[in-house]
Design an enzyme around this catalytic site. Structure first.
Site, PDB file in Angstrom:
ATOM      1  N   ASN A 147       0.837  -0.982   0.065  1.00  0.00           N
ATOM      2  CA  ASN A 147       0.043  -0.002  -0.108  1.00  0.00           C
ATOM      3  C   ASN A 147       0.840   1.442   0.014  1.00  0.00           C
ATOM      4  O   ASN A 147       0.487   2.326  -0.551  1.00  0.00           O
ATOM      5  CB  ASN A 147      -0.750   0.004   1.157  1.00  0.00           C
ATOM      6  CG  ASN A 147      -1.795   1.246   1.335  1.00  0.00           C
ATOM      7  OD1 ASN A 147      -2.331   1.653   0.620  1.00  0.00           O
ATOM      8  ND2 ASN A 147      -1.334   2.045   2.495  1.00  0.00           N
ATOM      9  N   ASP A 209       1.604   6.953   0.541  1.00  0.00           N
ATOM     10  CA  ASP A 209       0.720   6.102   0.055  1.00  0.00           C
ATOM     11  C   ASP A 209       0.609   6.002  -1.654  1.00  0.00           C
ATOM     12  O   ASP A 209       0.434   6.843  -2.267  1.00  0.00           O
ATOM     13  CB  ASP A 209      -0.796   6.610   0.500  1.00  0.00           C
ATOM     14  CG  ASP A 209      -1.890   5.660   0.106  1.00  0.00           C
ATOM     15  OD1 ASP A 209      -1.780   4.916   1.027  1.00  0.00           O
ATOM     16  OD2 ASP A 209      -2.776   6.003  -0.749  1.00  0.00           O
ATOM     17  N   ASP A 239      -0.921  -6.260   3.601  1.00  0.00           N
ATOM     18  CA  ASP A 239      -0.868  -5.398   4.465  1.00  0.00           C
ATOM     19  C   ASP A 239      -1.810  -4.161   4.435  1.00  0.00           C
ATOM     20  O   ASP A 239      -1.803  -3.776   3.192  1.00  0.00           O
ATOM     21  CB  ASP A 239       0.665  -5.015   4.995  1.00  0.00           C
ATOM     22  CG  ASP A 239       0.682  -3.947   6.091  1.00  0.00           C
ATOM     23  OD1 ASP A 239       0.540  -4.387   7.299  1.00  0.00           O
ATOM     24  OD2 ASP A 239       1.161  -2.584   5.852  1.00  0.00           O
ATOM     25  N   HIS A 243      -6.853   0.389   3.053  1.00  0.00           N
ATOM     26  CA  HIS A 243      -6.369   1.374   2.400  1.00  0.00           C
ATOM     27  C   HIS A 243      -5.915   1.644   0.967  1.00  0.00           C
ATOM     28  O   HIS A 243      -5.451   2.503   0.339  1.00  0.00           O
ATOM     29  CB  HIS A 243      -5.033   1.971   3.164  1.00  0.00           C
ATOM     30  CG  HIS A 243      -5.179   1.979   4.695  1.00  0.00           C
ATOM     31  ND1 HIS A 243      -5.862   3.303   5.133  1.00  0.00           N
ATOM     32  CD2 HIS A 243      -4.885   1.215   5.645  1.00  0.00           C
ATOM     33  CE1 HIS A 243      -5.935   3.003   6.612  1.00  0.00           C
ATOM     34  NE2 HIS A 243      -5.608   1.906   7.001  1.00  0.00           N
ATOM     35  N   GLU A 270      -5.860  -7.365   5.156  1.00  0.00           N
ATOM     36  CA  GLU A 270      -5.760  -6.934   6.372  1.00  0.00           C
ATOM     37  C   GLU A 270      -6.839  -5.423   6.228  1.00  0.00           C
ATOM     38  O   GLU A 270      -6.382  -4.447   5.950  1.00  0.00           O
ATOM     39  CB  GLU A 270      -4.534  -6.338   6.926  1.00  0.00           C
ATOM     40  CG  GLU A 270      -4.410  -5.875   8.298  1.00  0.00           C
ATOM     41  CD  GLU A 270      -3.855  -4.732   8.712  1.00  0.00           C
ATOM     42  OE1 GLU A 270      -3.677  -4.428   9.831  1.00  0.00           O
ATOM     43  OE2 GLU A 270      -3.292  -3.890   7.682  1.00  0.00           O
TER      44      GLU A 270
HETATM   45  C1  AAO Z   1       5.695   4.075  12.398  1.00  0.00           C
HETATM   46  C2  AAO Z   1       5.848   4.940  13.746  1.00  0.00           C
HETATM   47  C3  AAO Z   1       4.674   6.174  13.027  1.00  0.00           C
HETATM   48  C4  AAO Z   1       5.178   6.944  11.993  1.00  0.00           C
HETATM   49  C5  AAO Z   1       5.480   5.917  10.958  1.00  0.00           C
HETATM   50  C6  AAO Z   1       6.033   6.626   9.634  1.00  0.00           C
HETATM   51  O1  AAO Z   1       5.095   4.223  14.879  1.00  0.00           O
HETATM   52  O2  AAO Z   1       4.777   7.123  14.504  1.00  0.00           O
HETATM   53  O3  AAO Z   1       4.416   7.930  11.717  1.00  0.00           O
HETATM   54  O4  AAO Z   1       6.310   4.755  11.428  1.00  0.00           O
HETATM   55  O5  AAO Z   1       7.093   6.889   9.920  1.00  0.00           O
HETATM   56  C7  AAO Z   1       3.370  -0.438  11.837  1.00  0.00           C
HETATM   57  C8  AAO Z   1       3.206   0.161  13.254  1.00  0.00           C
HETATM   58  C9  AAO Z   1       3.260   1.849  12.941  1.00  0.00           C
HETATM   59  C10 AAO Z   1       4.234   2.154  12.082  1.00  0.00           C
HETATM   60  C11 AAO Z   1       4.414   1.409  10.807  1.00  0.00           C
HETATM   61  C12 AAO Z   1       5.393   1.635   9.761  1.00  0.00           C
HETATM   62  O6  AAO Z   1       1.989  -0.237  13.935  1.00  0.00           O
HETATM   63  O7  AAO Z   1       3.365   2.234  14.382  1.00  0.00           O
HETATM   64  O8  AAO Z   1       4.410   3.527  11.992  1.00  0.00           O
HETATM   65  O9  AAO Z   1       4.387  -0.194  10.991  1.00  0.00           O
HETATM   66  O10 AAO Z   1       6.617   1.435  10.317  1.00  0.00           O
HETATM   67  C13 AAO Z   1      -4.719   1.009  10.902  1.00  0.00           C
HETATM   68  C14 AAO Z   1      -4.631   0.348   9.555  1.00  0.00           C
HETATM   69  C15 AAO Z   1      -4.035  -1.094   9.595  1.00  0.00           C
HETATM   70  C16 AAO Z   1      -2.516  -1.027  10.383  1.00  0.00           C
HETATM   71  C17 AAO Z   1      -2.908  -0.432  11.715  1.00  0.00           C
HETATM   72  C18 AAO Z   1      -1.490  -0.199  12.463  1.00  0.00           C
HETATM   73  O11 AAO Z   1      -5.996   0.285   8.792  1.00  0.00           O
HETATM   74  O12 AAO Z   1      -3.787  -1.378   8.160  1.00  0.00           O
HETATM   75  O13 AAO Z   1      -3.628   0.813  11.477  1.00  0.00           O
HETATM   76  N1  AAO Z   1      -2.111  -2.196  10.545  1.00  0.00           N
HETATM   77  C19 AAO Z   1      -0.985  -2.795   9.457  1.00  0.00           C
HETATM   78  C20 AAO Z   1       0.130  -3.340  10.187  1.00  0.00           C
HETATM   79  C21 AAO Z   1       0.836  -2.722  11.044  1.00  0.00           C
HETATM   80  C22 AAO Z   1       1.762  -1.614  10.361  1.00  0.00           C
HETATM   81  C23 AAO Z   1       0.865  -1.210   9.080  1.00  0.00           C
HETATM   82  C24 AAO Z   1      -0.356  -1.765   8.700  1.00  0.00           C
HETATM   83  C25 AAO Z   1       1.757  -0.020   8.183  1.00  0.00           C
HETATM   84  O14 AAO Z   1      -0.334  -4.584  10.863  1.00  0.00           O
HETATM   85  O15 AAO Z   1       1.884  -3.235  11.928  1.00  0.00           O
HETATM   86  O16 AAO Z   1       2.010  -0.415  10.943  1.00  0.00           O
HETATM   87  O17 AAO Z   1       2.364  -0.927   7.249  1.00  0.00           O
HETATM   88  C26 AAO Z   1      -9.026   1.082  13.876  1.00  0.00           C
HETATM   89  C27 AAO Z   1      -9.240   1.302  12.436  1.00  0.00           C
HETATM   90  C28 AAO Z   1      -8.090   0.786  11.765  1.00  0.00           C
HETATM   91  C29 AAO Z   1      -6.614   0.989  12.260  1.00  0.00           C
HETATM   92  C30 AAO Z   1      -6.865   0.820  13.871  1.00  0.00           C
HETATM   93  C31 AAO Z   1      -5.414   1.250  14.372  1.00  0.00           C
HETATM   94  O18 AAO Z   1      -9.318  -0.272  14.190  1.00  0.00           O
HETATM   95  O19 AAO Z   1     -10.493   1.140  11.878  1.00  0.00           O
HETATM   96  O20 AAO Z   1      -7.907   0.823  10.347  1.00  0.00           O
HETATM   97  O21 AAO Z   1      -5.914   0.068  11.790  1.00  0.00           O
HETATM   98  O22 AAO Z   1      -7.796   1.398  14.351  1.00  0.00           O
HETATM   99  O23 AAO Z   1      -5.339   2.584  14.220  1.00  0.00           O
HETATM  100  C32 AAO Z   1     -11.760  -2.288  17.055  1.00  0.00           C
HETATM  101  C33 AAO Z   1     -12.267  -0.797  16.788  1.00  0.00           C
HETATM  102  C34 AAO Z   1     -11.470  -0.274  15.268  1.00  0.00           C
HETATM  103  C35 AAO Z   1     -10.132  -0.642  15.414  1.00  0.00           C
HETATM  104  C36 AAO Z   1      -9.796  -2.234  15.530  1.00  0.00           C
HETATM  105  C37 AAO Z   1      -8.224  -2.429  15.690  1.00  0.00           C
HETATM  106  O24 AAO Z   1     -12.344  -3.085  16.114  1.00  0.00           O
HETATM  107  O25 AAO Z   1     -13.513  -0.948  16.439  1.00  0.00           O
HETATM  108  O26 AAO Z   1     -12.070   1.050  15.254  1.00  0.00           O
HETATM  109  O27 AAO Z   1     -10.414  -2.349  16.867  1.00  0.00           O
HETATM  110  O28 AAO Z   1      -7.536  -1.760  16.930  1.00  0.00           O
END
Ligand code: AAO
Length: 516
Positions: A147, A209, A239, A243, A270
């Site tokens: 993505n 993105d 992953d 998005h 995902e």
């Molecule tokens: C890092 C730093 C950041 C910096 C960035 C760029 O931490 O500070 O800005 O680098 O320099 C992982 C880490 C991130 C890291 C990133 C890149 O978690 O911290 O950032 O690598 O190194 C959303 C997405 C979902 C994503 C998730 C984390 O939709 O795709 O956020 N997961 C994947 C991977 C993950 C990875 C990435 C994507 C990026 O598995 O490890 O990030 O490649 C709600 C929303 C979701 C949202 C979640 C969490 O979900 O609906 O869309 O996911 O919140 O924010 C209930 C709730 C529901 C909630 C759900 C899950 O069901 O109703 O609202 O629980 O919690």
């Protein structure tokens, strides 16, 4: 993608080499040995359905290869999911304040190029790992970061340097939504997770993105995934699939070749719940399977949040799966936790720190059979950003169980239930019994019977097993040996009833094949 996919199950059988290997593993790990007609069978082989997999998240390639041969194949795991193998960001300095980990686990989610030099090893090691695993009967699934590229830094594990939106020989600003003026938010980031134009076109936590709707970008991504397919990979966890619009995912998928298994790759998306309408997991089911986060949450409530009114108790799992509002079983990868949930929302999901309860939840999932169960096994951590055990330069060191690596997938009770799951196959759950608190028991058709106790004291139950009268060897506490049983023997009467003591935080499980 092909909507006619079926959930096929191969009749369980064991080759002589497999029997020997299982016997060797059982000897070393004190596991259940398969019974004569193959209690430790295999899941689906000829379809895309992954069967039972384990996520050896951030294990390096050398260690995954070794594990496939020594443990996963012999234990009956059908597949292994590995961390993102593409070249990624390599941080060179700490940021401000609470930033204390130079090489956090999440570096691998920032793609720099599609060369396969990563924290987990070299391209040659990756190739060898896939070959070794396939030879051991274990398919390999890759976490595909397609993505976006990076959100920080300028150097990578593969030695390629980059600047914002410029990746030499791969992508330039025209390949990204924000610089192309296609992201409607004021700062180029996702500010509103309910607004589809932002979710699809803006930067997720600052990650650049990609314009996945463009032909050029699709060609690059498909080129990367087809390379992995050529190396023998069987499918992908996509992953941040939420998005990307389903149409972009479909276009990329249509460019993918058949795998070495002779079918199109398995494609699990995902798409986390929480979004409205077109952003819901259900809206992506036509494009692929989805990750079952809500099921993991329900399991946590059932296993951890015991309440006097039994809304949070093991008995509440009588209604589980689609009937409990989850995505359809045949379209879902089910799990107890994953690398995000175990650390980000620790209160809502179980993790390895829950010890016996964590193991038991895996055993429940394998027993119930909802979705394609994925065991989660990774490294121990203290703070959310912790790196896996690694050298100072960020390269991950070999996995050694007990030395930073949990190795939950080796737990003999989980391995026994992998075999039980494969043996009972798709048989229906019947004869459900519960004490309305923390003990449940059920049969799977007339193939097997299981009881689970999440309480802290052993519990005697008298239940219908659905099995013919006879003496059965519990595959969890023991194994059949020379006609006898090294563990608990379950005596089933002529009417199918049995009186069984289920250990605290434990499982008793038998199959037709474990009849003595
Ligand atoms: C890092 C730093 C950041 C910096 C960035 C760029 O931490 O500070 O800005 O680098 O320099 C992982 C880490 C991130 C890291 C990133 C890149 O978690 O911290 O950032 O690598 O190194 C959303 C997405 C979902 C994503 C998730 C984390 O939709 O795709 O956020 N997961 C994947 C991977 C993950 C990875 C990435 C994507 C990026 O598995 O490890 O990030 O490649 C709600 C929303 C979701 C949202 C979640 C969490 O979900 O609906 O869309 O996911 O919140 O924010 C209930 C709730 C529901 C909630 C759900 C899950 O069901 O109703 O609202 O629980 O919690």
């Amino acid at each position: 993608m092909d909507p006619s996919r079926t959930r096929g199950r191969r009749a369980p059988f064991l080759r002589r080499t497999t029997v020997l290997a299982v016997a060797a593993l059982a000897a070393s790990l004190a596991l259940a040995v398969p019974t004569a007609d193959g209690a430790v069978g295999r899941g689906s082989r000829s379809t895309q359905e992954p069967g039972v997999t384990v996520s050896l998240w951030e294990w390096n390639w050398r260690s995954v290869a070794r594990e496939c041969t020594d443990v996963l194949g012999p234990a009956g795991y059908d597949g292994v999911q590995v961390a993102p193998p593409q070249n990624s960001l390599k941080r060179t300095a700490l940021g401000n304040g609470s930033d204390t980990v130079l090489h956090p686990w999440w570096e691998v989610y920032q793609a720099v190029s599609y060369d396969l030099t990563s924290r987990m090893g070299t391209e040659a090691q990756f190739k060898k790992m896939v070959k070794t695993c396939r030879r051991a009967g274990v398919k390999v699934y890759v976490d595909a970061v397609i993505n976006h590229t990076t959100g920080q830094g300028s150097t990578s594990y593969g030695g390629v340097d980059y600047t914002p939106y410029r990746y030499d020989g791969l992508y330039g600003p025209e390949d990204f939504h924000a610089p192309s003026g296609e992201c409607p938010s004021s700062d180029g980031g996702i500010q509103d997770f309910n607004a589809k134009a932002q979710v699809w076109n803006c930067n997720l936590v600052g990650l650049e993105d990609l314009r996945t709707g463009s032909d050029d970008v699709q060609a690059e991504i498909a080129g990367y995934l087809n390379k992995l397919i050529r190396y023998g990979v069987s499918g992908f966890r996509v992953d941040a699939a939420k998005h990307m619009p389903p149409r972009d995912l479909d276009a990329i998928y249509s460019r993918l070749n058949r795998t070495k298994d002779g079918v199109k790759p398995y494609w699990s998306l995902e798409v986390l719940p929480g979004g409205p309408g077109v952003l819901r997991p259900e809206a992506y089911l036509r494009s692929g399977d989805v990750l079952g986060v809500d099921g993991a949450r329900q399991m946590q409530q059932a296993f951890k949040s015991y309440t006097a009114d039994h809304t949070g108790s093991l008995s509440s799992l009588e209604v589980f799966g689609a009937a409990a509002g989850l995505t359809p079983s045949g379209k879902t990868v089910s799990f107890v936790t994953n690398h995000d949930s175990e650390r980000n929302d620790a209160g809502d999901y179980l993790n390895y720190k829950d010890g016996a309860t964590y193991v038991l939840a895996h055993q429940w999932l394998l027993a119930d059979g909802y979705g394609s169960p994925q065991v989660y096994s990774s490294f121990a951590w203290v703070t959310k950003d912790d790196s896996p055990p690694a050298r100072a330069d960020g390269r991950i060191t070999d996995a050694v169980c007990g030395q930073g690596w949990t190795c939950v997938h080796r737990d003999r009770g989980i391995v026994a239930m992998v075999g039980w799951h494969d043996y009972v196959g798709a048989a229906k759950r019947v004869n459900f019994w519960t004490d309305d608190a923390n003990v449940v028991a059920f049969s799977k058709g007339n193939r097997g019977w299981v009881a689970l106790n999440n309480g802290t004291a052993p519990k005697e139950v008298r239940v219908q097993t659905g099995l013919p009268g006879g003496r059965y060897c519990d595959v969890v506490s023991g194994a059949e040996q020379a006609g006898g049983c090294t563990g608990t023997v379950v005596t089933v009467g002529s009417t199918g009833f049995a009186t069984v003591t289920v250990p605290a935080k434990g499982v008793v499980a038998v199959t037709r094949a474990s009849r003595l």
